[in-house]
Enzyme design. Sequence first.
Site, PDB file in Angstrom:
ATOM      1  N   ASP A  37       0.516  -1.263  -0.651  1.00 39.94           N
ATOM      2  CA  ASP A  37       0.224   0.173   0.297  1.00 39.94           C
ATOM      3  C   ASP A  37       0.835   1.135  -0.312  1.00 39.94           C
ATOM      4  O   ASP A  37       2.034   0.759   0.746  1.00 39.94           O
ATOM      5  CB  ASP A  37      -0.803  -0.677   0.774  1.00 39.94           C
ATOM      6  CG  ASP A  37      -0.096   0.178   2.944  1.00 39.94           C
ATOM      7  OD1 ASP A  37       0.623  -0.428   2.049  1.00 39.94           O
ATOM      8  OD2 ASP A  37      -1.022   0.451   3.671  1.00 39.94           O
ATOM      9  N   ASP A  81       7.472   4.254  -1.623  1.00 37.94           N
ATOM     10  CA  ASP A  81       7.325   3.759  -0.447  1.00 37.94           C
ATOM     11  C   ASP A  81       6.295   3.213  -0.747  1.00 37.94           C
ATOM     12  O   ASP A  81       4.682   3.514  -0.043  1.00 37.94           O
ATOM     13  CB  ASP A  81       7.168   4.894   1.199  1.00 37.94           C
ATOM     14  CG  ASP A  81       6.918   4.151   3.078  1.00 37.94           C
ATOM     15  OD1 ASP A  81       6.922   2.647   2.698  1.00 37.94           O
ATOM     16  OD2 ASP A  81       5.825   5.433   3.443  1.00 37.94           O
ATOM     17  N   GLU A  90      -0.003  -1.503   5.549  1.00 31.62           N
ATOM     18  CA  GLU A  90       1.032  -1.035   6.580  1.00 31.62           C
ATOM     19  C   GLU A  90       1.262  -0.173   6.858  1.00 31.62           C
ATOM     20  O   GLU A  90       1.053   0.774   8.058  1.00 31.62           O
ATOM     21  CB  GLU A  90       2.529  -1.757   5.682  1.00 31.62           C
ATOM     22  CG  GLU A  90       3.705  -1.605   7.078  1.00 31.62           C
ATOM     23  CD  GLU A  90       4.183   0.191   7.228  1.00 31.62           C
ATOM     24  OE1 GLU A  90       5.330   0.033   7.553  1.00 31.62           O
ATOM     25  OE2 GLU A  90       3.919   0.958   5.723  1.00 31.62           O
ATOM     26  N   GLU A  91       0.490   1.135   5.654  1.00 27.83           N
ATOM     27  CA  GLU A  91       0.529   2.590   5.949  1.00 27.83           C
ATOM     28  C   GLU A  91      -0.360   2.699   7.330  1.00 27.83           C
ATOM     29  O   GLU A  91      -0.649   3.344   8.201  1.00 27.83           O
ATOM     30  CB  GLU A  91       0.508   3.836   4.992  1.00 27.83           C
ATOM     31  CG  GLU A  91       1.936   2.754   3.711  1.00 27.83           C
ATOM     32  CD  GLU A  91       2.656   4.088   4.542  1.00 27.83           C
ATOM     33  OE1 GLU A  91       2.198   4.492   5.756  1.00 27.83           O
ATOM     34  OE2 GLU A  91       3.676   4.014   3.574  1.00 27.83           O
ATOM     35  N   ASP A 147      12.385  -1.046   3.216  1.00 24.72           N
ATOM     36  CA  ASP A 147      11.229  -0.349   3.475  1.00 24.72           C
ATOM     37  C   ASP A 147      12.002   1.471   4.237  1.00 24.72           C
ATOM     38  O   ASP A 147      11.802   1.467   4.972  1.00 24.72           O
ATOM     39  CB  ASP A 147      10.659  -0.733   4.662  1.00 24.72           C
ATOM     40  CG  ASP A 147       9.075   0.146   4.328  1.00 24.72           C
ATOM     41  OD1 ASP A 147       9.096   0.961   3.333  1.00 24.72           O
ATOM     42  OD2 ASP A 147       8.138   0.504   5.090  1.00 24.72           O
ATOM     43  N   HIS A 198       5.715  10.204   1.844  1.00 25.13           N
ATOM     44  CA  HIS A 198       4.377  10.447   1.795  1.00 25.13           C
ATOM     45  C   HIS A 198       4.265  11.907   1.132  1.00 25.13           C
ATOM     46  O   HIS A 198       3.557  12.660   2.082  1.00 25.13           O
ATOM     47  CB  HIS A 198       4.309  10.712   2.835  1.00 25.13           C
ATOM     48  CG  HIS A 198       4.246   9.018   3.764  1.00 25.13           C
ATOM     49  ND1 HIS A 198       3.910   8.623   5.376  1.00 25.13           N
ATOM     50  CD2 HIS A 198       4.768   7.991   3.513  1.00 25.13           C
ATOM     51  CE1 HIS A 198       3.533   7.396   5.713  1.00 25.13           C
ATOM     52  NE2 HIS A 198       4.292   7.627   4.493  1.00 25.13           N
TER      53      HIS A 198
END
Length: 410
Positions: free
Chosen positions: A107, A141, A175-176, A198, A380
């Site tokens: 994700d 990411d 995960e986010e 990551d 992000h």
Amino acid sequence: MKYLKKDSAWEEELLARFIDYAKTFSTSSSAAADKGVQPSTECQRVFADKIAAELAALGFEGVQVTKFGYVYAYIPANPAAGALGAGGTAGGPKSSAKPFCLLAHLDTVEECSGKNVKPQVKKRGGETIVTSDGTTLLGGDDKAGLAAIVTALHYLLSNKKIAHPKIEICFSPDEETGHGMDHVPLDLIKAKAAYTVDGGHIGELECECFNAYKSEVVFTGKAAHTGDARRAGMVNAISAASLFVQSLPKTEAPETTDGMQGFYAPLEIGGTMESARVSLLLRDFEADGMEARKKTVAQLAKAAASSYGASVKVKHTQQYLNMREGIKKTPFVVERLVAACKASGVEPVFKPIRGGTDGSRLTEMGIPCPNIWTGAHDYHSEREWVSLEQMLAAADIIVNLGAIYARIQN
């Protein structure tokens, strides 16, 4: 030893794979994940199915997508006599060479659009840089991690002279949202050591992270007509919630801290005169520091409620713990990672994660899981970018890690 870098075809494969992944929409939803939905978005399942089909076509074994949207697969050990170990030394895998697992997440974060990503490839300072067009995030990411893992293991499948044990992969949804390990298929994963891919800048290895809690603070007041509020004894829960947020230490916010400093991070505030809610994150590298933060939240909430005659309830929910202690119990996991870096000609740099990874929670579950860089930067945001050369170095680390594990009998 630098493996993939010696052949431009592998560099091109890695770049093409990353661009393909970056274009694939896979944003998760915190609201759905918090309600127990996994994967929290259908696009993540579509992406999982796509990667699974790719892995099967490349020759991975055991390929499957679980009902919760995790992609699992592995490449079998290479038992060829005379296979090359780390640094090109001869020696096939020992009979008792242990497997390890590689993790990345499917994700992308929801705070910045990840739809209709248009990757742009540029040359800057001798590096190949990939960005978005500036209107979306790129998705490095953690699609850089996904691409590095798949390319590295495809390389091992295609080069039978390199020794390696069985290597598993597990690509997680959500995960986010903080729910990436909620339904991790531990029944499938046989390895007792793992690595997330990551991280950020080349050379960065991460073996500790925040302790993380989410706090929900609910203020209860008494609604009344505003024109008759004094006589009716109105108690405004919104005012109490606002005072609480303003009373949080201003020098211990995300925007005023760095390094090993923890913080309080208000995420959401809303409600009515009758009931108002504040959601916030608590972060601290030390367990006793986290306990102090939880007590501070409770004390400030009680004081804010008392100031307005409201009542308040505070609920703290653990999200993940610092993986430092778990990794310390199994030093070989880091020792072999450092050896893989040096074999690739990369000087390792240890830094704490001001956040967490799926590896944080997997370490809690008993599988130590430090983090490896991906070459992605400015996560992000629409400014996110990835260095192809740094991503390629991460893939080389994975190949060397396999060769190192193959030579060790425990």
